[in-house]
Write an enzyme that holds these catalytic residues in place. Structure first.
Site, PDB file in Angstrom:
ATOM      1  N   SER A  51     111.339 -60.302  49.990  1.00 26.05           N
ATOM      2  CA  SER A  51     110.349 -59.584  50.853  1.00 26.05           C
ATOM      3  C   SER A  51     110.475 -57.977  50.667  1.00 26.05           C
ATOM      4  O   SER A  51     109.764 -57.222  50.865  1.00 26.05           O
ATOM      5  CB  SER A  51     110.473 -59.785  52.429  1.00 26.05           C
ATOM      6  OG  SER A  51     111.640 -59.832  52.846  1.00 26.05           O
ATOM      7  N   ASP A  70     120.723 -57.661  57.437  1.00 28.89           N
ATOM      8  CA  ASP A  70     121.100 -59.126  57.167  1.00 28.89           C
ATOM      9  C   ASP A  70     122.432 -58.994  57.033  1.00 28.89           C
ATOM     10  O   ASP A  70     123.309 -58.036  56.548  1.00 28.89           O
ATOM     11  CB  ASP A  70     120.513 -59.547  55.746  1.00 28.89           C
ATOM     12  CG  ASP A  70     120.407 -61.002  55.647  1.00 28.89           C
ATOM     13  OD1 ASP A  70     121.528 -61.598  55.951  1.00 28.89           O
ATOM     14  OD2 ASP A  70     119.286 -61.571  55.373  1.00 28.89           O
ATOM     15  N   ASP A 140     112.362 -61.807  59.926  1.00 28.76           N
ATOM     16  CA  ASP A 140     112.235 -63.131  59.281  1.00 28.76           C
ATOM     17  C   ASP A 140     113.772 -63.258  59.125  1.00 28.76           C
ATOM     18  O   ASP A 140     114.077 -63.727  58.019  1.00 28.76           O
ATOM     19  CB  ASP A 140     111.578 -62.810  57.614  1.00 28.76           C
ATOM     20  CG  ASP A 140     111.551 -63.941  57.056  1.00 28.76           C
ATOM     21  OD1 ASP A 140     111.353 -64.945  57.580  1.00 28.76           O
ATOM     22  OD2 ASP A 140     111.421 -63.737  55.715  1.00 28.76           O
ATOM     23  N   HIS A 143     115.971 -68.533  62.078  1.00 31.34           N
ATOM     24  CA  HIS A 143     114.796 -69.092  62.894  1.00 31.34           C
ATOM     25  C   HIS A 143     115.153 -70.345  63.969  1.00 31.34           C
ATOM     26  O   HIS A 143     114.749 -71.186  64.270  1.00 31.34           O
ATOM     27  CB  HIS A 143     114.215 -69.825  61.809  1.00 31.34           C
ATOM     28  CG  HIS A 143     113.295 -69.019  60.964  1.00 31.34           C
ATOM     29  ND1 HIS A 143     113.356 -67.516  61.057  1.00 31.34           N
ATOM     30  CD2 HIS A 143     112.373 -69.220  59.742  1.00 31.34           C
ATOM     31  CE1 HIS A 143     112.646 -66.864  60.279  1.00 31.34           C
ATOM     32  NE2 HIS A 143     112.006 -67.963  59.597  1.00 31.34           N
ATOM     33  N   HIS A 168     107.356 -63.451  60.356  1.00 31.54           N
ATOM     34  CA  HIS A 168     107.239 -64.555  59.282  1.00 31.54           C
ATOM     35  C   HIS A 168     107.359 -65.879  59.996  1.00 31.54           C
ATOM     36  O   HIS A 168     108.130 -65.975  60.907  1.00 31.54           O
ATOM     37  CB  HIS A 168     108.090 -64.326  58.336  1.00 31.54           C
ATOM     38  CG  HIS A 168     107.453 -65.039  56.954  1.00 31.54           C
ATOM     39  ND1 HIS A 168     108.349 -65.547  56.014  1.00 31.54           N
ATOM     40  CD2 HIS A 168     106.209 -65.165  56.363  1.00 31.54           C
ATOM     41  CE1 HIS A 168     107.564 -66.375  55.254  1.00 31.54           C
ATOM     42  NE2 HIS A 168     106.296 -65.805  55.473  1.00 31.54           N
ATOM     43  N   ASP A 169     106.909 -67.044  59.340  1.00 28.83           N
ATOM     44  CA  ASP A 169     107.084 -68.396  59.745  1.00 28.83           C
ATOM     45  C   ASP A 169     106.672 -68.572  61.259  1.00 28.83           C
ATOM     46  O   ASP A 169     107.140 -69.379  61.875  1.00 28.83           O
ATOM     47  CB  ASP A 169     108.613 -68.646  59.417  1.00 28.83           C
ATOM     48  CG  ASP A 169     109.148 -68.446  58.080  1.00 28.83           C
ATOM     49  OD1 ASP A 169     108.408 -69.088  57.134  1.00 28.83           O
ATOM     50  OD2 ASP A 169     109.809 -67.632  57.769  1.00 28.83           O
TER      51      ASP A 169
HETATM   52  N1  SAH Z   1     112.883 -62.268  53.925  1.00 28.74           N
HETATM   53  C1  SAH Z   1     113.527 -62.961  52.855  1.00 28.74           C
HETATM   54  C2  SAH Z   1     114.142 -64.504  53.684  1.00 28.74           C
HETATM   55  C3  SAH Z   1     114.926 -64.331  54.893  1.00 28.74           C
HETATM   56  S1  SAH Z   1     115.937 -65.566  55.277  1.00 28.74           S
HETATM   57  C4  SAH Z   1     112.830 -63.344  51.835  1.00 28.74           C
HETATM   58  O1  SAH Z   1     111.800 -62.713  51.666  1.00 28.74           O
HETATM   59  O2  SAH Z   1     113.101 -64.248  50.926  1.00 28.74           O
HETATM   60  C5  SAH Z   1     116.899 -65.337  56.575  1.00 28.74           C
HETATM   61  C6  SAH Z   1     117.987 -64.472  56.655  1.00 28.74           C
HETATM   62  O3  SAH Z   1     118.157 -63.934  57.960  1.00 28.74           O
HETATM   63  C7  SAH Z   1     119.192 -64.817  55.862  1.00 28.74           C
HETATM   64  O4  SAH Z   1     119.619 -63.880  54.836  1.00 28.74           O
HETATM   65  C8  SAH Z   1     120.265 -64.653  57.085  1.00 28.74           C
HETATM   66  O5  SAH Z   1     121.501 -64.122  56.422  1.00 28.74           O
HETATM   67  C9  SAH Z   1     119.655 -63.738  57.813  1.00 28.74           C
HETATM   68  N2  SAH Z   1     120.193 -63.640  59.097  1.00 28.74           N
HETATM   69  C10 SAH Z   1     120.238 -64.647  60.084  1.00 28.74           C
HETATM   70  N3  SAH Z   1     120.500 -64.722  61.391  1.00 28.74           N
HETATM   71  C11 SAH Z   1     121.178 -63.179  61.016  1.00 28.74           C
HETATM   72  C12 SAH Z   1     121.885 -62.316  62.099  1.00 28.74           C
HETATM   73  N4  SAH Z   1     122.063 -63.084  63.443  1.00 28.74           N
HETATM   74  N5  SAH Z   1     122.057 -61.192  61.746  1.00 28.74           N
HETATM   75  C13 SAH Z   1     121.819 -60.688  60.573  1.00 28.74           C
HETATM   76  N6  SAH Z   1     121.163 -61.360  59.405  1.00 28.74           N
HETATM   77  C14 SAH Z   1     120.656 -62.684  59.849  1.00 28.74           C
HETATM   78 MG    MG Z   2     110.412 -66.369  56.260  1.00 28.10          MG
END
Ligand code: SAH
Ligand code: MG
Length: 210
Positions: A51, A70, A140, A143, A168-169
């Site tokens: 993204s 992240d 994003d 989830h 997203h989602d």
């Molecule tokens: N936007 C990405 C997909 C994200 S997947 C794309 O385009 O492919 C969700 C991400 O959220 C993961 O990499 C995970 O490490 C991060 N994540 C989940 N919980 C988190 C938190 N509490 N703090 C920081 N990052 C988190």
């Molecule tokens: Mg997503």
């Protein structure tokens, strides 16, 4: 007209991750419309940088930065034994997921170093100390119910008046996917009276802060 150039779009589509092309282009198009004078861009949940490859070129043209929050350890659903696990992203010495090396390479190869700025850590903890108003927020991240709720509570207040908030989602129909982004982020945002929906593309929703 496409919000990305041919090479930019090709880099984004080739990057590893979870962002369908139509939704990524809608994200870039929405970001193109904001006034960057009101603040930088920030995304929560970058994984391997896909993204960020859609939003980064727009941030570059706006002469602003895209902050990518992240911890790079993966969400619950990315862990071993879960649906979205990719075993080659585990650091064997640490015994945990590590998407940061792939993220860095993706950003480098897309020519976005200097624009796409990694903020490596826990999203709610970073939100607590984050003071800069945002022109564009994209959530994003995790989830699960609690991660989604905390991302909404932590980050939605950072969107400046006139700025955009993308989620997203978002699946209004449970048959299409998990509930938390819809129930813990989209619905509270709409119920707050602070946002108007400006577009919907697949599971992407874009709201504008009143
Ligand atoms: N936007 C990405 C997909 C994200 S997947 C794309 O385009 O492919 C969700 C991400 O959220 C993961 O990499 C995970 O490490 C991060 N994540 C989940 N919980 C988190 C938190 N509490 N703090 C920081 N990052 C988190
Ligand atoms: Mg997503």
């Amino acid at each position: 007209m496409s919000p990305l150039g041919g090479d930019e779009r090709a880099a984004a589509e080739a990057a590893r991750g979870f962002m369908p092309s139509a939704e990524g282009l809608a994200l870039a198009e929405a970001a193109t419309s904001v006034d960057p004078a009101i603040g930088p861009f920030l995304e929560v949940g970058s994984y391997c940088g896909k993204s960020a490859c859609y939003l980064g070129p727009v941030a570059k043209r706006h002469r602003t930065l895209l902050f990518c929050v992240d911890h790079h350890r993966g969400s619950e659903e990315n862990q071993q034994g879960w649906e979205w696990h990719e075993p080659d992203l585990v650091d064997p010495e640490v015994g945990k997921m590590d998407t940061l090396p792939t993220f860095r390479k993706t950003v480098h190869d897309a020519g976005l170093e200097g624009v796409v700025t990694a903020v490596v850590g826990d999203s709610p903890a970073i939100a607590t100390v984050w003071a800069t108003p945002l022109s564009f927020l994209f959530i994003d991240g995790g989830h699960g119910t609690e991660p989604a709720r905390m991302d909404y509570e932590g980050w939605a207040p950072k969107v400046a008046v006139g700025g955009l908030f993308a989620i997203h989602d978002v699946f209004p129909d449970p048959a299409d996917g998990g509930r938390p982004p819809y129930e813990q982020i989209y619905q509270p945002a709409m119920a707050s009276g602070l946002f108007d929906e400006v577009s919907a593309t697949g599971s992407l929703r874009v709201l504008r802060r009143r």
